[in-house]
Write an enzyme that holds these catalytic residues in place. Structure first.
Site, short mmCIF file in Angstrom:
data_model
loop_
_atom_site.label_atom_id
_atom_site.label_comp_id
_atom_site.label_asym_id
_atom_site.label_seq_id
_atom_site.Cartn_x
_atom_site.Cartn_y
_atom_site.Cartn_z
N SER A 394 0.82 -1.21 0.00
CA SER A 394 0.00 0.00 0.00
C SER A 394 0.85 1.26 0.00
O SER A 394 1.73 1.43 -0.84
CB SER A 394 -0.96 -0.03 1.20
OG SER A 394 -1.95 0.95 1.08
N ASP A 679 -4.67 -4.45 -3.08
CA ASP A 679 -3.80 -4.07 -1.98
C ASP A 679 -3.51 -5.28 -1.09
O ASP A 679 -4.42 -6.00 -0.67
CB ASP A 679 -4.52 -2.98 -1.18
CG ASP A 679 -3.63 -2.28 -0.18
OD1 ASP A 679 -2.80 -2.96 0.44
OD2 ASP A 679 -3.77 -1.06 -0.02
#
Length: 845
Positions: A394, A679
């Site tokens: 992320s 993610d």
């Protein structure tokens, strides 16, 4: 390997530079690159006779069931087969036989689904998954599958016999199997005797179920001025007994009335036929006349060839050559870094230096900002050069990808890139919605679609990140970062993502995918493609269609696509509560080990599984809460590969337990048409699984956790992941005081297991930072005390996940805090580095 061929293939398509670069890489490949092996396995003929069912209760309480059985064996057939429907009967009998040709190298799992047909469709009553490895060749077996507690059962008879088709070799790494691919090329050689109609024109649709290519539509007569005949190509797995379906149709141009007259094309099917491709002689062009109906036929010239068996991807669980060459060079840098950072009288032997990994957690702009500070602290202590790997998920990947634009970023002071990042983070983001920028987004997404990609909201998100980080178009690609590790001058970057199913929580099913300057791949399957070819189309291990490598902004969108969540995951992350009622609205699964009498205990044989689905209302309700709001679709580079017959017993396969999706091979990624990469935080909010791969042999992990709450959740989830996957990892033991008010650094080590890494965990806290300007230096002035006294979490925090713009002071505080947390624990850090060095020297000595 076919590396010798496809650089030339690329050069011939106007890409000589990429072809030349990859050719040079191929020339450097040695035998160690071949991590796969060749295995020869026979074919078998499978006969499945669906006999009868007993005591079936249909979904309609007012009448008896109208039953039929669907058979689906995706490793041997391109589409399901089904029995006839027996109406209004609780004890239906079919006595229908189905034939398959199976290859014994792959995991063949037959799905038997019992349906109740009604006026509105069909309701699924039961689904059985039966591993054909339970059968003994040459011995008929009549088996009764018990469907539930109400004496419902399905009776099926199996016969597995040796095939006349000779055994063939496959390429495998023990988990995936690559079989030779059948390529069929042909030309349209004429049309039939039926008269041509003046008000329309005839066309042929060619389809090969299970092939890489979609149905192809060819005009029956060449366009005016075109002398060459229409051509077609299909690639397909020959085990599927593929057929070329030929359909003759007629397109009519119809006028639609109204103020603005429009043209509409309607198709009318005139006839259809097929060619059994497995009957074609290899390497010889033949003419076939396909009868499509009364007085109609089409002439096709067809040639079938089998691929050489070479692959355009890497099957293996070892490190790629690029990473291995980096490690050899980085050892020298690490040796000098340890001497400086630990104050040693002489540099350690290069072959005895420990492998250290720095892991950055997710957390959006907060994580990106904080990672700058953590790296600055390590650099100030002289320990950054002693780090081998730098990995993140992320927001941490946003920091990493920006740093690696500079091939020498870790060799110079980080103040300059930090100031550059501050200028971007603290600037207004309103320009991202300007007319000029919106036009740029539309142009970029349109260009991606024109290259065969399906543009998604995650792609748009990547373009927004590009603006947030650079405020201009960034031409960089991930493969450009090879220069930044070519001399071992920086830590090796590993960017993490996970491949998910769109209706399953990431914590329940997520396959870690790593992005590095040299390769992109799945450690779980031991399958990798060169980074330059990520985004290209593959089938059965071969490069089918080259697409240019995507710019790194699109990868940044994937790595940080935290909004690609389901409602269930949103509730879990925001409120800390799981929607438990969803688990009562999902199919139940029972494992039936009722085939033990067929074979001796075999760890690679999957036990029979019975799924009993919920009703349509329950399923619709579950889909609402578990389906992802958005996810990027990427070409699946392991499409067309199969799972090895013994994959569940392979030492390298990092899979879960009996009730996990990993034991349902028909549902795993090789059988999927595309990847859904999101993610990595949907699984574990730190890339521990990639750092813990045994081939990387990491001795020390510096875990930087930039979450605002639950500062040990990452470690606890990783401990459970390692326990389930039998990966060495230290026990995470915490006191109640630690959970209420954590310290800045924790050390976890397991002395009795030298395979277990040492883990230093740094929560994002500011206990002593409030009162100390630097380690041992208290804040004196009111301005200094105000700078250190700030709230990290809470409803008014400026560091929320969705906040992408900070005030200059807010940015400076966060960088200073994460830098301070490192510097304030310098003694602990140096002791951990020394312990890792001692362990490595003892092991090597």
């Amino acid at each position: 390997m076919r590396w010798a061929r496809w650089p030339v293939w690329l050069s011939g398509r106007g890409l000589p530079l990429l072809g030349a670069v990859l050719q040079q890489k191929r020339d450097k490949k040695g035998p160690q690159w071949r991590h796969w092996r060749l295995e020869a396995h026979p074919y078998y003929d499978l006969q499945v006779k669906v006999l009868r069912a007993r005591n079936i209760q249909g979904s309609d309480l007012l009448s008896k069931a109208d039953c039929y059985v669907q058979l689906w064996l995706p490793t041997a057939s391109p589409s399901p087969a089904r029995t006839k429907t027996v109406d209004n009967c609780s004890d239906p009998e079919w006595n229908e036989t189905f034939h398959y040709q199976v290859h014994s190298a792959v995991k063949n799992v037959l799905e038997l689904t019992l349906y109740d047909k009604d006026a509105l469709g069909s309701d699924k009553l039961s689904l059985l998954l039966f591993d054909l490895k339970s059968l003994k060749p040459g011995q008929p077996h009549k088996h009764t599958f018990f469907l539930n507690q109400d004496s419902q059962e399905l009776q099926v008879e199996f016969l597995l016999s040796e095939s006349q088709v000779p055994a063939s070799e496959v390429i495998t790494n023990g988990v995936l199997v690559a079989q030779p691919c059948l390529r069929v090329q042909g030309t349209l050689g004429g049309h039939g005797t039926a008269p041509y109609r003046e008000y329309g024109h005839r066309q042929i649709q060619l389809t090969v179920p299970g092939a890489f290519e979609k149905p192809q539509l060819l005009p029956l007569q060449p366009a005016e001025g075109v002398d060459s005949p229409s051509t077609f190509t299909f690639h397909v797995n020959p085990v599927l007994s593929p057929r070329l379906h030929v359909e003759l149709g007629e397109s009519l141009t119809v006028l639609q009335g109204g103020p603005s007259t429009e043209l509409e094309t309607q198709a009318c099917t005139l006839g259809e036929g097929c060619i059994l491709l497995s009957s074609l002689p290899l390497g010889q062009e033949e003419q076939h006349f396909v009868a499509l109906g009364e007085d109609q036929e089409v002439a096709l010239r067809v040639k079938a060839e089998m691929s050489s068996g070479d692959l355009d991807l890497r099957l293996g669980f070892g490190l790629c050559d690029g990473e291995q060459e980096f490690l050899d060079k980085r050892k020298q840098v690490v040796s000098k870094g340890l001497q400086q950072g630990l104050g040693l009288s002489q540099a350690p032997d290069c072959d005895q230096v420990p492998v250290v990994a720095v892991l950055g957690s997710g957390g959006g702009t907060r994580a990106m900002t904080s990672l700058y500070g953590s790296l600055a602290g390590l650099q100030e202590l002289g320990l950054l050069d002693a780090v081998t790997y730098l990995s993140g998920v992320s927001g941490s990947t946003w920091c990493m990808s920006t740093l690696y634009n500079d091939p020498a970023w870790s060799q110079v002071a980080l103040q300059t890139p930090i100031e550059r990042a501050q200028a971007r983070v603290c600037s207004s983001k309103m320009g991202a919605a300007s007319i000029e920028r919106l036009q740029y987004y539309a142009q970029e997404l349109g260009a991606r679609e024109s290259r065969g990609h399906s543009a998604s909201l995650i792609d748009l998100w990547g373009l927004l990140i590009e603006y947030f980080l650079y405020q201009e178009e960034n031409p960089a690609k991930l493969s450009d970062q090879q220069e930044a590790v070519s001399r071992g001058q920086n830590p090796y970057p590993i960017y993490a993502s996970v491949n998910v199913h769109t209706n399953i929580r990431g914590e329940d099913f997520a396959e870690w995918c790593e992005f590095t300057p040299y390769e992109v791949g799945f450690p779980k399957y031991g399958a990798y493609v060169p980074t330059e070819l990520f985004g290209s189309e593959f089938f059965m291990g071969q490069l089918m269609q080259f697409h240019p490598e995507p710019r790194i902004c699109y990868l940044q969108g994937i790595w940080g696509s935290a909004f690609a969540a389901s409602l269930d995951e949103i509730f879990q992350k925001t409120a800390g509560l799981s929607l438990g009622f969803l688990y009562s609205h999902r199919a139940s699964m029972d494992i039936r080990d009722d085939c033990g009498q067929l074979l001796l205990q075999d760890p690679s044989r999957l036990r029979t599984r019975l799924f009993t689905p919920q009703g349509p209302f329950s399923q619709a309700l579950r889909d609402i809460f578990t389906s992802r709001l958005t996810s990027a679709e990427n070409f699946n580079f392991i499409r067309g590969l199969c799972l090895h017959k013994d994959y569940v017993a392979a030492r390298e396969f990092v899979g879960w337990k009996d009730f996990h999706l990993d034991t349902l091979p028909n549902e795993l990624t090789p059988m999927r048409g595309c990847l859904h990469l999101v993610d990595g935080g949907f699984a574990i909010n730190s890339p521990f699984p990639l750092a813990l791969l045994p081939q990387r042999a990491v001795d020390l992990i510096l875990s930087f956790d930039y979450s605002l709450e639950a500062p040990f959740e990452i470690l606890q989830m990783t401990e459970k992941y390692c326990r389930d996957h039998e990966i060495p990892f230290p026990r995470i033991e915490l006191c109640p005081e630690d959970l209420e008010q954590p310290r800045e650094c924790y050390v976890f080590a397991q002395a009795e297991d030298p395979r277990s890494p040492i883990v230093l965990h740094f929560p994002l806290v500011n206990r002593s930072f409030r009162t100390h300007l630097a380690p041992g230096v208290e804040r004196q002035t009111a301005e200094e005390r105000a700078f250190g006294d700030f709230v990290l979490n809470g409803p008014d925090t400026p560091y929320g996940m969705m906040n992408f713009t900070y005030e200059p002071g807010q940015f400076a505080r966060l960088v200073a805090l994460s830098r301070y947390n490192v510097l304030n624990n310098k003694d602990t850090l140096r002791q951990a580095f020394q312990l890792a060095l001692d362990r490595r020297q003892q092991a090597e000595g």
